[in-house]
Scaffold this motif. Sequence first.
Motif, PDB file in Angstrom:
ATOM      1  N   ARG A   1       3.356  11.387 -10.341  1.00  0.00           N
ATOM      2  CA  ARG A   1       3.741  10.296 -10.975  1.00  0.00           C
ATOM      3  C   ARG A   1       4.886   9.836 -10.255  1.00  0.00           C
ATOM      4  O   ARG A   1       5.296   8.778 -10.081  1.00  0.00           O
ATOM      5  N   SER A   2       5.766  10.812  -9.789  1.00  0.00           N
ATOM      6  CA  SER A   2       6.829  10.510  -9.128  1.00  0.00           C
ATOM      7  C   SER A   2       6.879   9.714  -7.899  1.00  0.00           C
ATOM      8  O   SER A   2       7.507   8.805  -7.526  1.00  0.00           O
ATOM      9  N   ARG A   3       5.673  10.182  -6.984  1.00  0.00           N
ATOM     10  CA  ARG A   3       5.396   9.489  -5.788  1.00  0.00           C
ATOM     11  C   ARG A   3       4.782   7.972  -6.094  1.00  0.00           C
ATOM     12  O   ARG A   3       5.431   7.025  -5.322  1.00  0.00           O
ATOM     13  N   ALA A   4       4.133   7.976  -7.012  1.00  0.00           N
ATOM     14  CA  ALA A   4       3.735   6.692  -7.521  1.00  0.00           C
ATOM     15  C   ALA A   4       4.735   5.740  -7.929  1.00  0.00           C
ATOM     16  O   ALA A   4       4.961   4.526  -7.853  1.00  0.00           O
ATOM     17  N   SER A   5       5.549   6.364  -8.650  1.00  0.00           N
ATOM     18  CA  SER A   5       6.653   5.433  -9.552  1.00  0.00           C
ATOM     19  C   SER A   5       7.587   5.128  -8.395  1.00  0.00           C
ATOM     20  O   SER A   5       8.138   3.987  -8.325  1.00  0.00           O
ATOM     21  N   ALA A   6       8.054   5.877  -7.254  1.00  0.00           N
ATOM     22  CA  ALA A   6       8.845   5.711  -6.067  1.00  0.00           C
ATOM     23  C   ALA A   6       8.355   4.302  -5.498  1.00  0.00           C
ATOM     24  O   ALA A   6       9.184   3.321  -5.091  1.00  0.00           O
ATOM     25  N   ALA A   7       6.900   4.336  -5.175  1.00  0.00           N
ATOM     26  CA  ALA A   7       6.305   3.153  -4.609  1.00  0.00           C
ATOM     27  C   ALA A   7       6.587   1.909  -5.279  1.00  0.00           C
ATOM     28  O   ALA A   7       6.754   0.903  -4.869  1.00  0.00           O
ATOM     29  N   LEU A   8       6.065   1.722  -6.625  1.00  0.00           N
ATOM     30  CA  LEU A   8       6.426   0.955  -7.721  1.00  0.00           C
ATOM     31  C   LEU A   8       7.778   0.190  -7.564  1.00  0.00           C
ATOM     32  O   LEU A   8       7.828  -0.826  -7.631  1.00  0.00           O
ATOM     33  N   GLU A   9       8.751   1.256  -7.604  1.00  0.00           N
ATOM     34  CA  GLU A   9       9.957   0.700  -7.626  1.00  0.00           C
ATOM     35  C   GLU A   9      10.645  -0.332  -6.222  1.00  0.00           C
ATOM     36  O   GLU A   9      11.194  -1.029  -6.279  1.00  0.00           O
TER      37      GLU A   9
ATOM     38  N   ALA B   1       1.034  -1.264   0.079  1.00  0.00           N
ATOM     39  CA  ALA B   1      -0.298   0.057   0.104  1.00  0.00           C
ATOM     40  C   ALA B   1       0.840   1.029   0.181  1.00  0.00           C
ATOM     41  O   ALA B   1       1.799   1.536   1.006  1.00  0.00           O
ATOM     42  N   ALA B   2       0.782   2.050  -1.137  1.00  0.00           N
ATOM     43  CA  ALA B   2       1.645   3.100  -1.278  1.00  0.00           C
ATOM     44  C   ALA B   2       1.292   4.461  -0.221  1.00  0.00           C
ATOM     45  O   ALA B   2       0.101   4.461   0.127  1.00  0.00           O
ATOM     46  N   ASP B   3       2.136   5.117  -0.143  1.00  0.00           N
ATOM     47  CA  ASP B   3       1.896   6.223   0.802  1.00  0.00           C
ATOM     48  C   ASP B   3       2.305   7.765  -0.200  1.00  0.00           C
ATOM     49  O   ASP B   3       3.592   8.153  -0.234  1.00  0.00           O
ATOM     50  N   ILE B   4       1.411   8.040  -0.957  1.00  0.00           N
ATOM     51  CA  ILE B   4       1.725   9.077  -1.917  1.00  0.00           C
ATOM     52  C   ILE B   4       1.997  10.444  -1.297  1.00  0.00           C
ATOM     53  O   ILE B   4       2.764  11.193  -1.894  1.00  0.00           O
ATOM     54  N   TYR B   5       1.483  10.489  -0.154  1.00  0.00           N
ATOM     55  CA  TYR B   5       1.234  12.101   0.633  1.00  0.00           C
ATOM     56  C   TYR B   5       2.833  12.084   1.273  1.00  0.00           C
ATOM     57  O   TYR B   5       3.078  13.273   1.729  1.00  0.00           O
ATOM     58  N   GLY B   6       3.322  11.113   1.647  1.00  0.00           N
ATOM     59  CA  GLY B   6       4.728  11.094   2.600  1.00  0.00           C
ATOM     60  C   GLY B   6       4.232  10.985   3.843  1.00  0.00           C
ATOM     61  O   GLY B   6       3.109  11.054   4.738  1.00  0.00           O
ATOM     62  N   LYS B   7       5.199  10.506   4.738  1.00  0.00           N
ATOM     63  CA  LYS B   7       5.178   9.929   6.042  1.00  0.00           C
ATOM     64  C   LYS B   7       4.394  10.959   7.035  1.00  0.00           C
ATOM     65  O   LYS B   7       4.779  12.118   7.104  1.00  0.00           O
ATOM     66  N   GLY B   8       3.326  10.661   7.863  1.00  0.00           N
ATOM     67  CA  GLY B   8       2.732  11.559   8.700  1.00  0.00           C
ATOM     68  C   GLY B   8       1.798  12.527   8.235  1.00  0.00           C
ATOM     69  O   GLY B   8       1.078  13.263   8.803  1.00  0.00           O
ATOM     70  N   VAL B   9       1.390  12.438   6.869  1.00  0.00           N
ATOM     71  CA  VAL B   9       0.542  13.460   6.205  1.00  0.00           C
ATOM     72  C   VAL B   9      -0.772  12.555   6.046  1.00  0.00           C
ATOM     73  O   VAL B   9      -0.842  11.632   5.051  1.00  0.00           O
TER      74      VAL B   9
END
Length: 238
Positions: free
Chosen positions: A92-100, A61-69
């Motif tokens: 897209r950058s946040r989603a791509s980071a989770a995908l990788e 489960a990705a966290d697009i907003y960042g820790k604590g947000v």
Amino acid sequence: MREEIFEYRCGDVVCEGYIVYDDKTENKRPGVLVVHEWTGLGDYEKRRSRQLAELGYVALAADIYGKGVRAKTTAEAADLAAKYRSDRAMLRSRASAALEALKDLPFVDSSRIAAIGYCFGGGTVLELARSGAELNGVVSFHGNLDTQNPYEAKNIKCKILVCHGANDPFIPREHVLAFQDEMRNAGVDWQMIFYGGAVHSFTNPASGNDPSKGAAYNELADRRSWEAMRAFFAEILT
């Protein structure tokens, strides 16, 4: 099942995701990225991740907003979602980071990857596909369909499944038609399923049971769309 908080980074931003998988086998398994609704990663997405793990997938489960947000009110959720929807490159950058991060897990078969999303997350996984991400398929549940650059659909390398409430008042009809034209013009392998009587957020019981509000749970559409996703995964991840 093993489930734990999973930290990863997107540049300088620390993201706090959630991972679930069966730790009783060492075999590599397909991975599924799960992207949250507009309030941020919460119990709903964690429950869906556990369901996916029970089907034999590694779910992150990705966290697009960042820790604590995390949004505490509807107004906060609207502001957060708008921030990312207005900056699709950041989204897209946040989603791509989770995908990788998912692909890099040693017990994940990086050649068999899907992404699913709910509401805000549905729009996010469609943007991930438009970015040209290397994955097998994406599933949007009652997600937004619009994009700032429809011509970028030519970058899509995966199959698309959209599960949409036929009575959803929050997704304008012109967005539905524009999305269909976008997919058609780009020659994408796509499918879109409409659920009669269903409005926005039809998969989430927390949406309540009053369709007149525009968002409400629909048990039948929830079950049917989950089964549609399972059939789609049987096609693209086996």
